[in-house]
Design a protein around this motif. Structure first.
Motif, mmCIF file in Angstrom:
data_model
loop_
_atom_site.group_PDB
_atom_site.id
_atom_site.type_symbol
_atom_site.label_atom_id
_atom_site.label_comp_id
_atom_site.label_asym_id
_atom_site.label_seq_id
_atom_site.Cartn_x
_atom_site.Cartn_y
_atom_site.Cartn_z
ATOM 1 N N ASN A 94 0.861 -1.170 0.000
ATOM 2 C CA ASN A 94 0.000 0.000 0.000
ATOM 3 C C ASN A 94 0.904 1.228 0.000
ATOM 4 N N MET A 95 0.334 2.424 0.024
ATOM 5 C CA MET A 95 1.150 3.618 -0.151
ATOM 6 C C MET A 95 2.242 3.724 0.914
ATOM 7 N N VAL A 96 1.893 3.386 2.136
ATOM 8 C CA VAL A 96 2.886 3.456 3.212
ATOM 9 C C VAL A 96 4.046 2.514 2.923
ATOM 10 N N ILE A 97 3.741 1.290 2.528
ATOM 11 C CA ILE A 97 4.794 0.290 2.309
ATOM 12 C C ILE A 97 5.623 0.609 1.068
ATOM 13 N N VAL A 98 5.006 1.225 0.061
ATOM 14 C CA VAL A 98 5.786 1.652 -1.104
ATOM 15 C C VAL A 98 6.822 2.695 -0.695
ATOM 16 N N TYR A 99 6.427 3.611 0.174
ATOM 17 C CA TYR A 99 7.396 4.592 0.664
ATOM 18 C C TYR A 99 8.479 3.928 1.523
ATOM 19 N N VAL A 100 8.108 2.927 2.318
ATOM 20 C CA VAL A 100 9.107 2.176 3.075
ATOM 21 C C VAL A 100 10.112 1.538 2.123
ATOM 22 N N ASN A 101 9.608 0.987 1.041
ATOM 23 C CA ASN A 101 10.488 0.327 0.081
ATOM 24 C C ASN A 101 11.424 1.318 -0.613
ATOM 25 N N LYS A 102 11.082 2.598 -0.575
ATOM 26 C CA LYS A 102 11.951 3.623 -1.159
ATOM 27 C C LYS A 102 12.997 4.117 -0.161
ATOM 28 N N GLY A 103 12.921 3.640 1.103
ATOM 29 C CA GLY A 103 13.977 3.958 2.053
ATOM 30 C C GLY A 103 13.555 4.651 3.321
ATOM 31 N N LEU A 104 12.276 5.031 3.439
ATOM 32 C CA LEU A 104 11.819 5.668 4.661
ATOM 33 C C LEU A 104 11.525 4.628 5.734
ATOM 34 N N THR A 105 11.535 5.045 6.989
ATOM 35 C CA THR A 105 11.088 4.152 8.053
ATOM 36 C C THR A 105 9.571 4.047 7.997
ATOM 37 N N LEU A 106 9.023 3.113 8.742
ATOM 38 C CA LEU A 106 7.579 2.937 8.765
ATOM 39 C C LEU A 106 6.887 4.202 9.266
ATOM 40 N N GLN A 107 7.396 4.789 10.352
ATOM 41 C CA GLN A 107 6.765 5.991 10.894
ATOM 42 C C GLN A 107 6.890 7.174 9.938
ATOM 43 N N GLN A 108 8.047 7.333 9.313
ATOM 44 C CA GLN A 108 8.201 8.406 8.341
ATOM 45 C C GLN A 108 7.213 8.248 7.188
ATOM 46 N N SER A 109 7.002 7.022 6.765
ATOM 47 C CA SER A 109 6.071 6.768 5.667
ATOM 48 C C SER A 109 4.639 7.080 6.071
ATOM 49 N N VAL A 110 4.244 6.655 7.276
ATOM 50 C CA VAL A 110 2.906 6.979 7.783
ATOM 51 C C VAL A 110 2.713 8.489 7.824
ATOM 52 N N ASP A 111 3.685 9.196 8.346
ATOM 53 C CA ASP A 111 3.568 10.645 8.480
ATOM 54 C C ASP A 111 3.492 11.328 7.121
ATOM 55 N N LEU A 112 4.247 10.833 6.147
ATOM 56 C CA LEU A 112 4.216 11.417 4.808
ATOM 57 C C LEU A 112 2.853 11.214 4.154
ATOM 58 N N VAL A 113 2.316 10.011 4.247
ATOM 59 C CA VAL A 113 1.002 9.747 3.668
ATOM 60 C C VAL A 113 -0.065 10.590 4.365
ATOM 61 N N ALA A 114 0.032 10.714 5.681
ATOM 62 C CA ALA A 114 -0.933 11.534 6.423
ATOM 63 C C ALA A 114 -0.880 12.991 5.964
ATOM 64 N N ALA A 115 0.320 13.507 5.736
ATOM 65 C CA ALA A 115 0.449 14.885 5.259
ATOM 66 C C ALA A 115 -0.184 15.044 3.884
ATOM 67 N N ARG A 116 -0.040 14.042 3.054
ATOM 68 C CA ARG A 116 -0.652 14.103 1.726
ATOM 69 C C ARG A 116 -2.169 14.055 1.827
ATOM 70 N N VAL A 117 -2.705 13.265 2.752
ATOM 71 C CA VAL A 117 -4.157 13.226 2.962
ATOM 72 C C VAL A 117 -4.666 14.602 3.368
ATOM 73 N N ARG A 118 -3.996 15.233 4.309
ATOM 74 C CA ARG A 118 -4.436 16.548 4.780
ATOM 75 C C ARG A 118 -4.377 17.582 3.652
ATOM 76 N N SER A 119 -3.391 17.469 2.794
ATOM 77 C CA SER A 119 -3.309 18.366 1.650
ATOM 78 C C SER A 119 -4.488 18.155 0.701
ATOM 79 N N GLU A 120 -4.877 16.907 0.499
ATOM 80 C CA GLU A 120 -6.021 16.617 -0.371
ATOM 81 C C GLU A 120 -7.316 17.180 0.216
#
Length: 377
Positions: free
Chosen positions: A289-315
């Protein structure tokens, strides 16, 4: 609008623990994700509660109020009866899962102004959709002998308006939902819904292909797949039926209206990727899912969660800004649909926070894998 009962809780522990660790030197290869999910020889981890407790799952707020249809509990009981009538409940344990998931309440929160007949159809549809999506795609093996027959049967019901010669699981229920929904909508309006459902079944194939690759597709391609495999668009496309009536085709297909629809879809899908993360990491065949794709790009799990959450708030912010600009010049029907999109975004979040246990920690290991259920159905 995604491991097995044979797997131990230690398996899930290792998955969460290693995702949280971040990069391991395997780059963007799916081998890294597979290793994280399947490494059964690692015993130096804490309990699932210890690892999950450190993961912060954010809340999402909205600049508009909650709403709920007063017939919520009636719709809930009706949806459970519908599932029983069409043989969608394989055993008592699965029935208990459906009871605590409360799909009727999801319909009531997303369509607070729907009349009782429409609300019940949509509650039955939610019940059916979550069950077949789990058993056809998400909580089973990535691909099996029944995958293509199951998904093509769903498309054929829309194309032929009848069950096939050898109906698959859930097919008769799907015919019933479509038949009743067509009585509520115009032909053109129903075809908007039907198109979204055809896209759900078809892009499930893209989702499967992504899980058969050595590495996940990038974020942009994932977003394309996600907005259709979620089944969110068909739900958004009937939101006007519960408000001031159907939006005219030229209004619905206007680029600005479609941007609003895209924002609403993104809010629901991406926030779900955060909220269902722990469950999806334990699923046997569909876990990107989006979080895990970001993890696979090198972010930690928490960093990925936070990034996706920021994108949700922007939407959410982009939707509200655009919507407020459109509404003064829009028809009553278009205004109703825009308000219906708001109901959907907020209603889904309220359902997650207040009603459902679909993603509850207490049921992660038991609910994430339906392979034995499918095998004995």
């Amino acid at each position: 609008m995604h491991t097995s009962t044979e797997a131990s809780s230690g398996h899930a522990t290792r998955t969460t623990h290693r995702f949280e660790q971040g990069p391991t030197g395997l780059g963007t290869s799916a081998a890294r994700i597979v290793e994280l999910r399947r490494a059964s020889d690692d015993t130096d981890t804490a309990s699932p509660a210890d690892n999950d407790a450190g993961l912060r799952i954010p809340r999402f707020t909205f600049p508009w109020p909650s709403a709920c249809n007063p017939a919520a509990e009636q719709a809930e009981q009706g949806a459970l009866a519908f599932a029983a009538r069409y043989g969608l409940i394989p055993n008592e344990e699965y029935y208990a899962r459906l009871v605590r998931t409360k799909y009727g309440w999801l319909a009531a929160r997303c369509y607070p102004d729907a009349n009782l007949d429409l609300l019940q159809i949509l509650a039955d549809y939610f019940m059916w959709f979550f069950i077949v999506d789990d058993m056809f795609v998400d909580r089973v093996e990535t691909v099996g002998e029944s995958t293509i027959p199951n998904l093509t049967a769903m498309i054929d019901v829309l194309d032929y308006r009848r069950p096939g010669s050898e109906p698959v699981f859930g097919e008769y229920a799907w015919v019933d939902i479509c038949t009743r929904l067509q009585l509520q909508l115009s032909t053109e309006h129903f075809q908007r819904f039907a198109h979204g459902m055809r896209m759900w079944a078809a892009t499930a194939g893209l989702q499967i292909l992504n899980h058969l690759r050595e590495s996940s597709v990038d974020i942009a391609q994932y977003e394309t797949i996600r907005r259709h495999t979620s089944g969110t668009n068909p739900c958004l496309d009937v939101a006007d039926a519960a408000k001031a009536g159907p939006v005219r085709p030229e209004e619905f297909n206007d680029p600005v209206a479609q941007r609003l629809r895209m924002h609403a879809n993104n809010v629901v899908c991406w926030s779900n990727d955060v909220q269902s993360l722990k469950m999806e990491m334990r699923q046997p065949g569909q876990y990107w899912n989006m979080v895990i794709v970001y993890v696979n790009k090198g972010l930690t799990l928490q960093q990925s969660v936070d990034l996706v959450a920021a994108r949700v708030r922007s939407e959410i912010a982009q939707f509200q800004e655009l919507g407020l600009g459109v509404e003064p010049l829009a028809s009553p029907q278009l205004n109703g649909w825009i308000d219906g999109l708001r109901h959907w975004m907020r209603g889904y979040q309220d359902w997650v926070e207040n009603d459902t246990q679909r993603y509850a920690d207490a049921y992660l290991d038991g609910d994430s894998d339906d392979r034995k259920i499918v095998a004995t159905r």
